[in-house]
Structure formats: structure tokens, C-alpha cells
Design a protein around this motif. Structure first.
Motif, PDB file in Angstrom:
ATOM      1  N   ASP A 194       0.721  -1.141   0.204  1.00  0.00           N
ATOM      2  CA  ASP A 194       0.110   0.235  -0.015  1.00  0.00           C
ATOM      3  C   ASP A 194       0.803   1.333  -0.076  1.00  0.00           C
ATOM      4  O   ASP A 194       2.027   1.021  -0.191  1.00  0.00           O
ATOM      5  CB  ASP A 194      -0.744   0.084   1.122  1.00  0.00           C
ATOM      6  N   ILE A 195       0.193   2.389   0.105  1.00  0.00           N
ATOM      7  CA  ILE A 195       1.041   3.593  -0.232  1.00  0.00           C
ATOM      8  C   ILE A 195       1.976   3.795   0.948  1.00  0.00           C
ATOM      9  O   ILE A 195       2.863   4.322   0.814  1.00  0.00           O
ATOM     10  CB  ILE A 195      -0.042   4.773  -0.304  1.00  0.00           C
ATOM     11  N   GLU A 196       1.469   3.556   2.345  1.00  0.00           N
ATOM     12  CA  GLU A 196       2.450   3.707   3.516  1.00  0.00           C
ATOM     13  C   GLU A 196       3.711   2.829   3.198  1.00  0.00           C
ATOM     14  O   GLU A 196       4.780   3.296   3.570  1.00  0.00           O
ATOM     15  CB  GLU A 196       1.625   3.004   4.689  1.00  0.00           C
ATOM     16  N   SER A 197       3.627   1.520   2.628  1.00  0.00           N
ATOM     17  CA  SER A 197       4.575   0.580   2.549  1.00  0.00           C
ATOM     18  C   SER A 197       5.599   1.306   1.458  1.00  0.00           C
ATOM     19  O   SER A 197       6.638   1.159   1.652  1.00  0.00           O
ATOM     20  CB  SER A 197       4.116  -0.650   2.234  1.00  0.00           C
ATOM     21  N   PHE A 198       4.929   1.976   0.478  1.00  0.00           N
ATOM     22  CA  PHE A 198       5.660   2.207  -0.729  1.00  0.00           C
ATOM     23  C   PHE A 198       6.622   3.417  -0.013  1.00  0.00           C
ATOM     24  O   PHE A 198       7.752   3.856  -0.569  1.00  0.00           O
ATOM     25  CB  PHE A 198       5.020   2.865  -1.957  1.00  0.00           C
ATOM     26  N   SER A 199       6.051   4.282   0.537  1.00  0.00           N
ATOM     27  CA  SER A 199       6.604   5.456   1.001  1.00  0.00           C
ATOM     28  C   SER A 199       7.830   5.046   2.225  1.00  0.00           C
ATOM     29  O   SER A 199       9.016   5.737   2.057  1.00  0.00           O
ATOM     30  CB  SER A 199       5.662   6.302   1.973  1.00  0.00           C
ATOM     31  N   PHE A 200       7.485   4.090   2.973  1.00  0.00           N
ATOM     32  CA  PHE A 200       8.835   3.520   3.707  1.00  0.00           C
ATOM     33  C   PHE A 200       9.882   2.956   2.881  1.00  0.00           C
ATOM     34  O   PHE A 200      10.912   3.545   3.371  1.00  0.00           O
ATOM     35  CB  PHE A 200       7.998   2.314   4.459  1.00  0.00           C
ATOM     36  N   LEU A 201       9.439   2.203   1.925  1.00  0.00           N
ATOM     37  CA  LEU A 201      10.717   1.718   1.023  1.00  0.00           C
ATOM     38  C   LEU A 201      11.493   2.651   0.132  1.00  0.00           C
ATOM     39  O   LEU A 201      12.616   2.698   0.112  1.00  0.00           O
ATOM     40  CB  LEU A 201      10.018   0.620   0.051  1.00  0.00           C
ATOM     41  N   THR A 202      10.608   3.743  -0.206  1.00  0.00           N
ATOM     42  CA  THR A 202      11.453   4.884  -0.855  1.00  0.00           C
ATOM     43  C   THR A 202      12.392   5.566   0.165  1.00  0.00           C
ATOM     44  O   THR A 202      13.592   5.904  -0.284  1.00  0.00           O
ATOM     45  CB  THR A 202      10.494   5.811  -1.175  1.00  0.00           C
ATOM     46  N   ARG A 203      11.946   5.631   1.476  1.00  0.00           N
ATOM     47  CA  ARG A 203      12.844   6.216   2.370  1.00  0.00           C
ATOM     48  C   ARG A 203      13.950   5.306   2.791  1.00  0.00           C
ATOM     49  O   ARG A 203      15.094   5.663   2.810  1.00  0.00           O
ATOM     50  CB  ARG A 203      11.908   6.722   3.717  1.00  0.00           C
ATOM     51  N   ALA A 204      13.608   3.998   2.955  1.00  0.00           N
ATOM     52  CA  ALA A 204      14.925   3.037   3.280  1.00  0.00           C
ATOM     53  C   ALA A 204      15.940   3.235   2.325  1.00  0.00           C
ATOM     54  O   ALA A 204      16.954   2.684   2.313  1.00  0.00           O
ATOM     55  CB  ALA A 204      13.960   1.831   3.477  1.00  0.00           C
ATOM     56  N   MET A 205      15.292   3.217   0.802  1.00  0.00           N
ATOM     57  CA  MET A 205      16.468   3.015  -0.198  1.00  0.00           C
ATOM     58  C   MET A 205      17.558   4.050  -0.075  1.00  0.00           C
ATOM     59  O   MET A 205      18.610   3.842  -0.737  1.00  0.00           O
ATOM     60  CB  MET A 205      15.871   3.076  -1.675  1.00  0.00           C
ATOM     61  N   GLU A 206      17.382   5.082   0.822  1.00  0.00           N
ATOM     62  CA  GLU A 206      18.033   6.306   0.828  1.00  0.00           C
ATOM     63  C   GLU A 206      19.189   6.217   1.953  1.00  0.00           C
ATOM     64  O   GLU A 206      20.122   6.938   2.240  1.00  0.00           O
ATOM     65  CB  GLU A 206      17.424   7.507   0.872  1.00  0.00           C
ATOM     66  N   SER A 207      18.646   5.325   2.912  1.00  0.00           N
ATOM     67  CA  SER A 207      19.529   5.138   4.092  1.00  0.00           C
ATOM     68  C   SER A 207      20.907   4.457   3.868  1.00  0.00           C
ATOM     69  O   SER A 207      21.216   3.974   2.779  1.00  0.00           O
ATOM     70  CB  SER A 207      18.759   4.248   5.015  1.00  0.00           C
ATOM     71  N   PRO A 227       3.460   4.300  -6.824  1.00  0.00           N
ATOM     72  CA  PRO A 227       3.498   5.636  -6.903  1.00  0.00           C
ATOM     73  C   PRO A 227       4.557   6.071  -8.081  1.00  0.00           C
ATOM     74  O   PRO A 227       5.799   5.299  -8.202  1.00  0.00           O
ATOM     75  CB  PRO A 227       3.929   6.246  -5.434  1.00  0.00           C
ATOM     76  N   LEU A 228       4.315   7.124  -8.488  1.00  0.00           N
ATOM     77  CA  LEU A 228       5.198   7.623  -9.786  1.00  0.00           C
ATOM     78  C   LEU A 228       6.751   7.942  -9.081  1.00  0.00           C
ATOM     79  O   LEU A 228       7.720   7.844  -9.823  1.00  0.00           O
ATOM     80  CB  LEU A 228       4.781   8.884 -10.654  1.00  0.00           C
ATOM     81  N   ASP A 229       6.615   8.549  -7.842  1.00  0.00           N
ATOM     82  CA  ASP A 229       8.008   9.056  -7.356  1.00  0.00           C
ATOM     83  C   ASP A 229       8.853   7.914  -7.013  1.00  0.00           C
ATOM     84  O   ASP A 229      10.210   7.774  -7.160  1.00  0.00           O
ATOM     85  CB  ASP A 229       7.951   9.797  -6.245  1.00  0.00           C
ATOM     86  N   LEU A 230       8.207   6.658  -6.653  1.00  0.00           N
ATOM     87  CA  LEU A 230       9.004   5.288  -6.407  1.00  0.00           C
ATOM     88  C   LEU A 230       9.664   4.864  -7.803  1.00  0.00           C
ATOM     89  O   LEU A 230      10.682   4.263  -8.075  1.00  0.00           O
ATOM     90  CB  LEU A 230       8.243   4.480  -5.753  1.00  0.00           C
ATOM     91  N   LEU A 231       8.511   4.970  -8.922  1.00  0.00           N
ATOM     92  CA  LEU A 231       8.981   4.163 -10.095  1.00  0.00           C
ATOM     93  C   LEU A 231      10.354   4.989 -10.759  1.00  0.00           C
ATOM     94  O   LEU A 231      10.954   4.469 -11.447  1.00  0.00           O
ATOM     95  CB  LEU A 231       7.702   4.428 -11.112  1.00  0.00           C
ATOM     96  N   ASP A 232      10.157   6.474 -10.347  1.00  0.00           N
ATOM     97  CA  ASP A 232      11.288   7.124 -10.906  1.00  0.00           C
ATOM     98  C   ASP A 232      12.646   6.655 -10.477  1.00  0.00           C
ATOM     99  O   ASP A 232      13.698   7.011 -11.089  1.00  0.00           O
ATOM    100  CB  ASP A 232      11.121   8.687 -10.632  1.00  0.00           C
ATOM    101  N   ARG A 233      12.823   6.176  -9.269  1.00  0.00           N
ATOM    102  CA  ARG A 233      13.906   5.631  -8.654  1.00  0.00           C
ATOM    103  C   ARG A 233      14.343   4.093  -9.004  1.00  0.00           C
ATOM    104  O   ARG A 233      15.244   3.593  -8.385  1.00  0.00           O
ATOM    105  CB  ARG A 233      13.700   5.468  -6.988  1.00  0.00           C
ATOM    106  N   LEU A 234      13.545   3.586  -9.723  1.00  0.00           N
ATOM    107  CA  LEU A 234      13.631   2.145 -10.242  1.00  0.00           C
ATOM    108  C   LEU A 234      14.231   1.747 -11.513  1.00  0.00           C
ATOM    109  O   LEU A 234      13.887   2.451 -12.312  1.00  0.00           O
ATOM    110  CB  LEU A 234      12.508   1.347  -9.744  1.00  0.00           C
ATOM    111  N   LEU A 235      15.005   1.085 -11.638  1.00  0.00           N
ATOM    112  CA  LEU A 235      15.529   0.534 -12.863  1.00  0.00           C
ATOM    113  C   LEU A 235      14.604  -0.537 -13.296  1.00  0.00           C
ATOM    114  O   LEU A 235      14.628  -1.764 -12.704  1.00  0.00           O
ATOM    115  CB  LEU A 235      17.081   0.010 -12.861  1.00  0.00           C
ATOM    116  N   ILE A 236      13.874  -0.257 -14.458  1.00  0.00           N
ATOM    117  CA  ILE A 236      12.817  -1.288 -14.798  1.00  0.00           C
ATOM    118  C   ILE A 236      13.163  -2.107 -15.969  1.00  0.00           C
ATOM    119  O   ILE A 236      13.669  -1.741 -16.912  1.00  0.00           O
ATOM    120  CB  ILE A 236      11.537  -0.495 -15.409  1.00  0.00           C
TER     121      ILE A 236
END
Length: 450
Positions: free
Chosen positions: A303-316, A345-354
């Protein structure tokens, strides 16, 4: 007259991806048509090979991988192959997006534990040890202080030898107990930590006179060590951050009721303490960080909360290689009314190599079925193989592969050791595919409960 019972042959347990050993690339990074258990998907495998190089060079920080494609196109297989390419020591955690929904833990805690399990720490420590082959082992026993008729081991006399030296050690009860529990005997190569008394078995040698050996030896055969018996030895242990979290948390108070211990979420201050300790070890060259792989299949279930958490975790600072996989097209982001590509979310997709995967061709399906049949030790006639290829092309590769075991049992029931076309057709009749199941539902729709 009593019947004779014939035991069925024991078949080893096979996992869906046990045959995969790597990405199947050549020296130039080009995908072989068939290599390391993988077939086809050449562009996806070559892209994964570039990802492996980025990981090894430490140039993937803040980014992740997204594998997209229809069901049954090898997304999980490619993720497994990436982990195999990175080496046996690389932590590899696989989970489904639906696993985060638990009544016992928060979603973010489930994800945090998975992230921490995906990060390894290789600890190097120089220890003083006694290492050599056991040439003699004598246990001294004494009467138990509370039970006079019972004797217990109190110490042992161990003769350890290398190719250059021989030394006799007298070890206390704690070490003696380990020697007995491990079944150490003459001919075993061991080392004993001089400070902690911990015993470690390296293997067994056939070079000691009088040591009993077997034609089928279950212990690893090694050579007798060289140099002195007492020496300094580099000890390497691999733990995950989650292991360290549990060790540190165990030192704190736990909720206990009538002797039962209830598990609870690990406090954030414990994880901070672990991170600070690990940073100190790395700075002092005592440890090395092993970024592992966290593979989340069915990522659209997050869900959106999990995607937000993973986006932040990728930057740690401590982040594993995050690989997501989905078979969804335009879908609603769970927890919102927003529709987005792949339900993310589009902001997560922008950080991923697809990396896209495509449906398999009949020739690729044929090779995959042959590999799976070989892995599962199933004999197929050419006609049965072509029938399965036809089924896989019309329905799905997964369905064709799933028919292998039922068809094998059907063939064995008629006394054959090889699957023929009639066995495949009977298995298909008994176990229908999704399209036939859909037609069945439409035909008997009014009889099903709403």
C-alpha cells in the motif's frame, strides 16, 4: 499368504528454481540462449548482469530494480539468478507483497525486519587457537557429586598434531563436553579457541595411522594443517543486521508471564545501537558490509504507506538491493484512489531501474520443460514433450510444467517409466487450466454461491 510391500523410490524435494545457478552470461555480458538453468529472456538477463556489476562496484545506492511482465515469464527466476551471481554469502530474502499484512506487527516493522535480514555483516577476528588433527583423545571421568553411581566427564587429554608439530593439551570440563557432543575422534581436524574454549570441527583426514575411515565418509576430507599447533587464526563469521538486532534486544527486558516469553517489535534505539556498532567495526576494519537482496514479489499488493517506507529506506546508509516484481499494468495504488503504472507511486518508479520480461516462444518453452523434467528426474517421450509445448503456448508455461508430476504418476500407474502423450492428456483432463475453469464457471454460474 502375506504380500510383499515394494517401497516407492525416494524422490528428492525440488524447488521451483533449484536448477538456477546464475544469469547464464558470457565474458562480455551477453546472454547465452540456454545458460545456468535459464532460457531466453536475453535482454532481461543482460540488464540483470549490468545490475550485478553495479552492485559489486557499489554504484546502486538509492536505486532499486523493478521486474515487470506477464505471469510466468521468469521474473522470480531472474531475481534468484542475481542473488546466485552475487555469491553464496549474499543474504537473499524473498517475500510476497501480501505478507506485510499481519495482526501481530505493523506493516513497516515487517518490512524493516526483511530489510535487516537482507544485510549481512562479515566479521573478521584474529583469535589465538589450537589447531591440528586429533591423534589421541582420552576422557577422564569422576563420580557425580549428587549421584555416586554415575560418572561424569571432568577433563580430557587431547593430542593435536600438524605436519610440523605435536602438542598435548589438557582441557577442562566445558571443552570436554563439546568434544563428546560433537563426537570428536581420532583423525578429526579441529581447532579450539584458546580464550573461549569453543571447539570447531574442520573435517577429517585419512593421513593419520590407526584412524578409522569409511568408503562413504559424511565428514569433509581435509589435509593436516601446517605450522605450529598454537597459532593466530582469522575467524570469519557472517551475521545479518537482524541477527544482531535480536542479540542486542535479548539483552534488554522482555515481557514474561508464567515463564512464557512473548515476542514484540524491536525498539528503534536497539537498531540505532546496532548500526553504530557496525559502523565502528567497519571503520576499524573488523567487519565488511554484505548488501544482500530483498525480493518482493507481487509488489502491487503493497500500500501507499509501504511504498513511502521503502522509498525512504532506499536512501539510508544501510540498504540492501531492493528488487520488486509485478505482473500488473495500470492499476490502483492500494490505499488510494489513484491509478498508476504497475500500481506503484510515480516517485518510487522514478527511482527504479525497470527490466521488462516477455512471453516465451515455443522453442524456449520446450527447453524450459526439458530442464524441469531433468531436474525432477522425469522421462518424457518426444511426442509428450511436444504436447506440453503446445499446451504451454496455448495456456501458460506454469500450467505445462505443473502437469509433469501428475503425468508421471499416471504413467507409473500403467507400469510405464516414461510419460507418453496419453498421460499428458489424462493429466490435462483431470487438472484443468484457467481458461477451461472460466468456461466451467460460466456454464454452472447459477449453481455457485454468490
Amino acid at each position: 499368504m502375506s504380500g510383499i510391500r515394494v517401497e516407492a523410490p525416494v524422490r528428492r524435494r525440488i524447488s521451483a528454481h533449484s536448477h538456477i545457478t546464475g544469469l547464464g552470461l558470457d565474458e562480455k555480458g551477453r546472454a547465452k540462449i540456454i545458460g545456468d538453468g535459464l532460457v531466453g529472456q536475453t535482454e532481461a538477463r543482460e540488464a540483470a548482469g549490468i545490475v550485478v556489476k553495479m552492485i559489486r562496484e557499489g554504484r546502486i545506492a538509492g536505486r532499486g530494480i523493478l521486474l515487470v511482465g506477464p505471469p510466468g515469464t521468469g521474473k522470480t527466476a531472474i531475481a534468484v539468478a542475481i542473488a546466485r551471481e552475487l555469491g553464496e554469502e549474499t543474504p537473499f530474502v524473498i517475500m510476497s507483497g501480501s505478507e506485510i499484512y499481519s495482526t501481530e506487527k505493523k506493516k513497516t516493522e515487517v518490512l524493516m525486519e526483511a530489510l535487516r535480514k537482507s544485510l549481512g555483516i562479515k566479521l573478521r577476528e584474529i583469535r589465538k587457537v589450537y589447531e591440528g588433527v586429533v591423534k589421541e583423545l582420552k576422557i577422564r571421568r569422576a563420580r557425580h557429586p549428587m549421584v555416586p553411581y554415575l560418572t561424569v566427564p571432568v577433563e580430557a587429554r587431547v593430542v593435536l598434531a600438524t605436519k610440523d608439530e605435536e602438542l598435548t593439551l589438557t582441557v577442562p570440563e566445558e571443552v570436554t563436553q563439546q568434544l563428546l557432543e560433537m563426537g570428536i575422534r581420532k583423525g578429526d581436524v579441529i581447532w579450539i579457541d584458546a580464550e573461549t574454549g569453543r571447539v570447531h570441527r574442520v573435517g577429517r583426514t585419512r593421513e593419520v595411522e590407526g584412524a578409522r575411515t569409511y568408503d562413504v565418509e559424511t565428514k569433509r576430507i581435509v589435509e593436516i594443517p601446517k605450522g605450529p599447533v598454537r597459532k593466530e587464526k582469522e575467524i570469519v563469521n557472517v551475521l545479518t543486521l537482524y541477527d544482531l538486532d535480536m542479540i542486542y534486544a535479548a539483552q534488554r527486558s522482555v515481557i514474561s508471564f508464567f515463564g512464557l516469553t512473548f515476542e514484540r517489535e524491536i525498539p528503534s534505539e536497539v537498531r540505532r545501537q546496532v548500526d553504530e556498532t557496525v559502523k565502528k567495526w567497519i571503520d576499524e576494519k573488523k567487519a565488511e558490509l554484505l548488501p544482500g537482496v530483498l525480493f518482493i514479489d507481487d509488489a502491487h499488493m503493497l500500500d501507499i504507506e509501504s511504498f513511502s517506507f521503502l522509498t525512504r529506506a532506499m536512501e539510508s546508509e544501510f540498504a540492501p538491493i531492493l528488487i520488486l516484481a509485478t505482473n500488473r499494468g495500470i492499476a490502483r495504488i492500494r490505499g488510494t484512489d489513484i491509478e498508476s503504472p504497475h500500481g506503484m507511486p510515480l516517485d518510487l518508479l522514478d527511482r527504479l531501474l525497470i527490466i521488462p520480461t516477455r512471453p516465451y516462444t515455443p522453442d524456449e518453452i520446450r527447453e524450459i520443460i526439458k530442464i524441469r523434467a531433468s531436474e525432477e528426474e522425469i522421462a518424457l517421450s518426444n511426442e509428450a514433450l511436444e504436447k506440453l509445448v503446445e499446451i504451454g503456448s496455448k495456456t501458460s508455461l506454469r500450467y505445462a510444467v505443473q502437469l509433469l508430476e501428475p503425468a508421471r504418476i499416471i504413467a507409473e500407474e500403467r507400469g510405464a517409466s516414461r510419460i507418453e502423450v496419453e498421460d499428458v492428456e489424462r493429466a490435462r483432463k483431470l487438472f484443468i487450466d484457467v481458461s477451461i475453469s472460466t468456461e466451467y464457471l460460466k456454464q454452472y454460474e447459477r449453481l455457485f454461491m454468490k
